[in-house]
Design an enzyme around this catalytic site. Sequence first.
Site, PDB file in Angstrom:
ATOM      1  N   ASP A 127     -14.836  -6.407  -0.928  1.00  0.00           N
ATOM      2  CA  ASP A 127     -13.842  -5.684  -1.716  1.00  0.00           C
ATOM      3  C   ASP A 127     -13.061  -6.677  -2.564  1.00  0.00           C
ATOM      4  OD1 ASP A 127     -12.471  -3.448  -2.607  1.00  0.00           O
ATOM      5  OD2 ASP A 127     -10.953  -3.571  -1.050  1.00  0.00           O
ATOM      6  N   HIS A 134      -2.341  -3.219 -10.643  1.00  0.00           N
ATOM      7  CA  HIS A 134      -2.155  -3.105  -9.198  1.00  0.00           C
ATOM      8  C   HIS A 134      -1.615  -4.417  -8.623  1.00  0.00           C
ATOM      9  CE1 HIS A 134      -2.885  -2.175  -4.998  1.00  0.00           C
ATOM     10  NE2 HIS A 134      -3.690  -3.224  -4.884  1.00  0.00           N
ATOM     11  N   GLU A 201      -6.770   3.672  -1.245  1.00  0.00           N
ATOM     12  CA  GLU A 201      -6.994   2.836  -2.416  1.00  0.00           C
ATOM     13  C   GLU A 201      -8.128   3.472  -3.211  1.00  0.00           C
ATOM     14  OE1 GLU A 201      -5.341  -1.540  -1.125  1.00  0.00           O
ATOM     15  OE2 GLU A 201      -7.511  -1.272  -1.271  1.00  0.00           O
ATOM     16  N   GLU A 203     -10.911   3.411  -5.631  1.00  0.00           N
ATOM     17  CA  GLU A 203     -11.747   2.313  -6.115  1.00  0.00           C
ATOM     18  C   GLU A 203     -13.103   2.829  -6.596  1.00  0.00           C
ATOM     19  OE1 GLU A 203     -11.919  -1.173  -3.699  1.00  0.00           O
ATOM     20  OE2 GLU A 203     -10.001  -0.777  -2.700  1.00  0.00           O
ATOM     21  N   ASP A 235     -10.822   2.901  -0.083  1.00  0.00           N
ATOM     22  CA  ASP A 235     -10.652   1.829   0.895  1.00  0.00           C
ATOM     23  C   ASP A 235      -9.352   2.089   1.657  1.00  0.00           C
ATOM     24  OD1 ASP A 235     -11.266  -0.580   2.196  1.00  0.00           O
ATOM     25  OD2 ASP A 235      -9.938  -1.697   0.875  1.00  0.00           O
ATOM     26  N   ARG A 239      -1.070  -0.200   5.987  1.00  0.00           N
ATOM     27  CA  ARG A 239      -0.218  -1.217   5.369  1.00  0.00           C
ATOM     28  C   ARG A 239       0.631  -1.975   6.381  1.00  0.00           C
ATOM     29  NH1 ARG A 239      -2.849  -1.957   0.721  1.00  0.00           N
ATOM     30  NH2 ARG A 239      -2.909  -0.075  -0.561  1.00  0.00           N
ATOM     31  N   GLN A 242      -1.726  -4.372   8.141  1.00  0.00           N
ATOM     32  CA  GLN A 242      -2.116  -5.377   7.154  1.00  0.00           C
ATOM     33  C   GLN A 242      -0.992  -6.387   6.913  1.00  0.00           C
ATOM     34  OE1 GLN A 242      -3.092  -3.648   3.369  1.00  0.00           O
ATOM     35  NE2 GLN A 242      -3.617  -5.597   2.414  1.00  0.00           N
ATOM     36  N   TYR A 246      -2.119 -10.335   7.695  1.00  0.00           N
ATOM     37  CA  TYR A 246      -2.921 -10.876   6.588  1.00  0.00           C
ATOM     38  C   TYR A 246      -2.641 -12.333   6.254  1.00  0.00           C
ATOM     39  CZ  TYR A 246       0.568 -10.935   2.795  1.00  0.00           C
ATOM     40  OH  TYR A 246       1.627 -11.227   1.984  1.00  0.00           O
ATOM     41  N   LYS A 255      -7.888  -2.905   7.336  1.00  0.00           N
ATOM     42  CA  LYS A 255      -8.861  -2.370   6.380  1.00  0.00           C
ATOM     43  C   LYS A 255     -10.177  -1.937   7.035  1.00  0.00           C
ATOM     44  CE  LYS A 255      -6.948  -3.529   2.254  1.00  0.00           C
ATOM     45  NZ  LYS A 255      -6.817  -2.653   1.088  1.00  0.00           N
ATOM     46  N   THR A 259     -14.046   2.954   5.355  1.00  0.00           N
ATOM     47  CA  THR A 259     -14.149   2.939   3.902  1.00  0.00           C
ATOM     48  C   THR A 259     -15.041   4.111   3.521  1.00  0.00           C
ATOM     49  OG1 THR A 259     -13.956   0.518   3.801  1.00  0.00           O
ATOM     50  CG2 THR A 259     -14.895   1.629   1.878  1.00  0.00           C
ATOM     51  N   GLU A 364       1.968   1.845  -4.199  1.00  0.00           N
ATOM     52  CA  GLU A 364       2.542   1.755  -5.542  1.00  0.00           C
ATOM     53  C   GLU A 364       3.239   3.049  -5.954  1.00  0.00           C
ATOM     54  OE1 GLU A 364      -0.470  -0.311  -8.329  1.00  0.00           O
ATOM     55  OE2 GLU A 364      -1.618   0.475  -6.628  1.00  0.00           O
TER      56      GLU A 364
END
Length: 415
Positions: A127, A134, A201, A203, A235, A239, A242, A246, A255, A259, A364
């Site tokens: 990914d 973004h 997400e 994508e 995806d 959060r 993550q 991360y 993640k 997916t 976002e």
Amino acid sequence: MPPFDVPEGDPFGPHNLPYGVFSPAGADGPAGPAGPGAGRRVGVRLGDRVLDAGAAARALGSPYASLLARPSLNPLLAAGRTTWSDVRRALTAWLTVPSHRETIEPFFHPLSSVALHLPFEVADYVDFYSSEHHARNVGRIFRPDAADSLTPNWKHLPIGYHGRAGTVVVSGTDVVRPSGQRKGPADPAPVFGPSVRLDIEAEVGFVVGAPSRPGTPVPLADFREHVFGLCLLNDWSARDIQAWEYVPLGPFLGKSFATSVSAWITPLEALDEARTAPPARTHPLLPYLDDSAPGTEPGGYDLRIGVEINGHAVSGPPFSAMYWTAAQQLAHLTVNGASLRTGDLYASGTVSGPDPDQRGSLLELTWNGRDPLELPDGKRTFLEDGDVVTLSAWAPGAGGTRVGLGEVTGRVVAR
């Protein structure tokens, strides 16, 4: 009316012809009495019907019957660009030349009556993080005092991470809310439990057909020799998990739980009219990523994506705004000598545009929960159990037509 009763303007007309894998009504499902995969076969979508491509090929004496009479797209993917083009030309003829109608009509199934499966066996999953809008939004959310919202490397290479191929699932599969460690800024220690900041997400995924040899990078010009087609992809992202995990190695459990991809793979050839130049580059690129040379084909795609939660539109991200192209992503993925395998899947990263209603994630859209979305069924900061997320898209085609991409849906369920 075009042949085979496809309404004028249908985004899944003979100009499109995406591939999938299906089981007809009454066939064994994914794990029926005849075993996993029983009853599955390659299908081609035309309007609201699915053609059993292998059965049609056999009836017409096609040399491609053995490739199409499989329970997965992988043999066709591995056959390479020349065969992809030849098969597409044959299918177009079967579906548009009236003399073929009587022969292949028995091999159509109503779309509403079939079960759709993951169309190919996923080899590896990567990914990327290729939308400047973004990336800047994320930088402003988490690094509000930074001089630049982008990381220093962002304009020099397509950033990515290696995901988990085994949890790529087909559209319509429920997504179980993941659990993991999370720690808020004011918490004295991490806690374990279900994610409370489950996100999406929006994508686009690219499906690799022809493999490459280890140690041999794939240059920009060879993108279409290796990539068979594309699909929509969600995806899913936890959060809170993550954010805690991360640093320093990037996404992992936040993640890897799911997916979602479309059941339909759109061949690149169906999207030739949608090719477009990417945004202007603001930094010089190293030669292996430089797509500005005279005669270079445009590497972007004009895809218009829609995001819905429980049937309510929340965003319309434009894929044409992506800074890094799929060809550049492939070149970077392989520049160190990493090889491609048939069935490799790599994703664009979240697609976001410059406007607030073009953002491709709830992170976002709600500015990390600060500004809840007002939906008819209540406010949302992040996803609640029972929420159904749907991604759809179309691209401009020849003569004013639209090329539809298969939608991606997923419902969040509690563990």
